[in-house]
Design a protein around this motif. Structure first.
Motif, PDB file in Angstrom:
ATOM      1  N   GLY A   1       0.766  -1.204   0.000  1.00 16.61           N
ATOM      2  CA  GLY A   1       0.000   0.000   0.000  1.00 16.61           C
ATOM      3  C   GLY A   1       0.810   1.272   0.000  1.00 16.61           C
ATOM      4  O   GLY A   1       0.252   2.331   0.237  1.00 16.61           O
ATOM      5  N   ILE A   2       2.112   1.211  -0.262  1.00 14.04           N
ATOM      6  CA  ILE A   2       2.918   2.438  -0.272  1.00 14.04           C
ATOM      7  C   ILE A   2       2.703   3.186  -1.582  1.00 14.04           C
ATOM      8  O   ILE A   2       2.607   2.563  -2.633  1.00 14.04           O
ATOM      9  N   PRO A   3       2.659   4.503  -1.535  1.00  7.19           N
ATOM     10  CA  PRO A   3       2.537   5.268  -2.782  1.00  7.19           C
ATOM     11  C   PRO A   3       3.817   5.168  -3.616  1.00  7.19           C
ATOM     12  O   PRO A   3       4.922   5.209  -3.079  1.00  7.19           O
ATOM     13  N   LEU A   4       3.655   5.017  -4.930  1.00  6.44           N
ATOM     14  CA  LEU A   4       4.773   4.954  -5.858  1.00  6.44           C
ATOM     15  C   LEU A   4       4.641   6.089  -6.860  1.00  6.44           C
ATOM     16  O   LEU A   4       3.536   6.478  -7.211  1.00  6.44           O
ATOM     17  N   LYS A   5       5.783   6.601  -7.335  1.00 10.17           N
ATOM     18  CA  LYS A   5       5.758   7.686  -8.311  1.00 10.17           C
ATOM     19  C   LYS A   5       6.552   7.256  -9.546  1.00 10.17           C
ATOM     20  O   LYS A   5       7.773   7.326  -9.559  1.00 10.17           O
ATOM     21  N   PRO A   6       5.852   6.791 -10.596  1.00 13.39           N
ATOM     22  CA  PRO A   6       6.555   6.438 -11.830  1.00 13.39           C
ATOM     23  C   PRO A   6       7.231   7.666 -12.450  1.00 13.39           C
ATOM     24  O   PRO A   6       6.735   8.789 -12.318  1.00 13.39           O
ATOM     25  N   VAL A   7       8.351   7.449 -13.113  1.00 16.40           N
ATOM     26  CA  VAL A   7       9.068   8.524 -13.795  1.00 16.40           C
ATOM     27  C   VAL A   7       8.119   9.207 -14.774  1.00 16.40           C
ATOM     28  O   VAL A   7       7.363   8.548 -15.486  1.00 16.40           O
ATOM     29  N   GLY A   8       8.129  10.532 -14.792  1.00 18.28           N
ATOM     30  CA  GLY A   8       7.311  11.300 -15.717  1.00 18.28           C
ATOM     31  C   GLY A   8       5.935  11.669 -15.187  1.00 18.28           C
ATOM     32  O   GLY A   8       5.191  12.375 -15.851  1.00 18.28           O
ATOM     33  N   ARG A   9       5.598  11.211 -14.005  1.00 20.98           N
ATOM     34  CA  ARG A   9       4.287  11.550 -13.424  1.00 20.98           C
ATOM     35  C   ARG A   9       4.460  12.655 -12.400  1.00 20.98           C
ATOM     36  O   ARG A   9       5.483  12.743 -11.727  1.00 20.98           O
ATOM     37  N   SER A  10       3.447  13.461 -12.252  1.00 20.64           N
ATOM     38  CA  SER A  10       3.524  14.583 -11.312  1.00 20.64           C
ATOM     39  C   SER A  10       3.230  14.177  -9.871  1.00 20.64           C
ATOM     40  O   SER A  10       3.635  14.847  -8.944  1.00 20.64           O
ATOM     41  N   GLY A  11       2.519  13.102  -9.677  1.00 20.41           N
ATOM     42  CA  GLY A  11       2.177  12.685  -8.324  1.00 20.41           C
ATOM     43  C   GLY A  11       2.345  11.197  -8.133  1.00 20.41           C
ATOM     44  O   GLY A  11       2.661  10.463  -9.058  1.00 20.41           O
ATOM     45  N   SER A  12       2.144  10.755  -6.912  1.00 19.89           N
ATOM     46  CA  SER A  12       2.278   9.325  -6.623  1.00 19.89           C
ATOM     47  C   SER A  12       0.892   8.701  -6.452  1.00 19.89           C
ATOM     48  O   SER A  12      -0.088   9.380  -6.160  1.00 19.89           O
ATOM     49  N   ARG A  13       0.852   7.389  -6.643  1.00 23.85           N
ATOM     50  CA  ARG A  13      -0.392   6.606  -6.493  1.00 23.85           C
ATOM     51  C   ARG A  13      -0.036   5.285  -5.835  1.00 23.85           C
ATOM     52  O   ARG A  13       1.087   4.820  -5.924  1.00 23.85           O
ATOM     53  N   ARG A  14      -1.006   4.658  -5.258  1.00 24.89           N
ATOM     54  CA  ARG A  14      -0.800   3.326  -4.679  1.00 24.89           C
ATOM     55  C   ARG A  14      -0.688   2.300  -5.810  1.00 24.89           C
ATOM     56  O   ARG A  14      -1.232   2.487  -6.893  1.00 24.89           O
ATOM     57  N   MET A  15       0.024   1.215  -5.540  1.00 23.51           N
ATOM     58  CA  MET A  15       0.296   0.175  -6.537  1.00 23.51           C
ATOM     59  C   MET A  15      -0.996  -0.316  -7.201  1.00 23.51           C
ATOM     60  O   MET A  15      -1.063  -0.439  -8.424  1.00 23.51           O
ATOM     61  N   LYS A  16      -2.020  -0.585  -6.409  1.00 23.54           N
ATOM     62  CA  LYS A  16      -3.275  -1.094  -6.960  1.00 23.54           C
ATOM     63  C   LYS A  16      -3.839  -0.144  -8.017  1.00 23.54           C
ATOM     64  O   LYS A  16      -4.245  -0.569  -9.097  1.00 23.54           O
ATOM     65  N   LYS A  17      -3.853   1.149  -7.720  1.00 18.05           N
ATOM     66  CA  LYS A  17      -4.384   2.141  -8.661  1.00 18.05           C
ATOM     67  C   LYS A  17      -3.516   2.230  -9.913  1.00 18.05           C
ATOM     68  O   LYS A  17      -4.029   2.356 -11.032  1.00 18.05           O
ATOM     69  N   LEU A  18      -2.193   2.164  -9.752  1.00 16.78           N
ATOM     70  CA  LEU A  18      -1.300   2.215 -10.910  1.00 16.78           C
ATOM     71  C   LEU A  18      -1.525   1.012 -11.823  1.00 16.78           C
ATOM     72  O   LEU A  18      -1.603   1.160 -13.040  1.00 16.78           O
ATOM     73  N   LEU A  19      -1.659  -0.164 -11.240  1.00 14.24           N
ATOM     74  CA  LEU A  19      -1.884  -1.360 -12.050  1.00 14.24           C
ATOM     75  C   LEU A  19      -3.221  -1.282 -12.781  1.00 14.24           C
ATOM     76  O   LEU A  19      -3.335  -1.711 -13.931  1.00 14.24           O
ATOM     77  N   GLN A  20      -4.227  -0.694 -12.140  1.00 10.93           N
ATOM     78  CA  GLN A  20      -5.508  -0.475 -12.815  1.00 10.93           C
ATOM     79  C   GLN A  20      -5.327   0.483 -13.990  1.00 10.93           C
ATOM     80  O   GLN A  20      -5.837   0.237 -15.082  1.00 10.93           O
ATOM     81  N   GLU A  21      -4.591   1.582 -13.776  1.00 10.99           N
ATOM     82  CA  GLU A  21      -4.346   2.565 -14.833  1.00 10.99           C
ATOM     83  C   GLU A  21      -3.608   1.947 -16.019  1.00 10.99           C
ATOM     84  O   GLU A  21      -3.861   2.306 -17.160  1.00 10.99           O
TER      85      GLU A  21
END
Length: 79
Positions: A1-21
């Motif tokens: 549940g830690i927030p992650l910030k992929p390169v090129g993104r302005s903000g961070s999101r939780r892993m679950k939300k990123l995988l959904q995106e």
């Protein structure tokens, strides 16, 4: 549940939300390889590299392939 910030993104999101995106089906999410540097997530193989872990110039590349597929040699062009 830690927030992650992929390169090129302005903000961070939780892993679950990123995988959904990224359109990863829920049944496949537990099978995606995650690279760690110590306790920090450095990259989610095939999807993104986290901010602070992108190589400047030459770096390391990860390529995931299905079990039983012919292995790639380092000199092969992956493009």
């Amino acid at each position: 549940g830690i927030p992650l910030k992929p390169v090129g993104r302005s903000g961070s999101r939780r892993m679950k939300k990123l995988l959904q995106e990224y359109g990863v089906p829920s049944w496949q999410r537990g099978r995606i390889p995650i690279l760690y540097y110590g306790e920090q997530v450095a990259a989610v193989v095939g999807l993104f590299v986290c901010d602070g872990f992108m190589a400047q110039g030459a770096g390391l590349a990860c390529h995931w392939q299905e079990s039983g597929a012919a292995p790639l040699l380092p000199e092969q062009d992956l493009a």
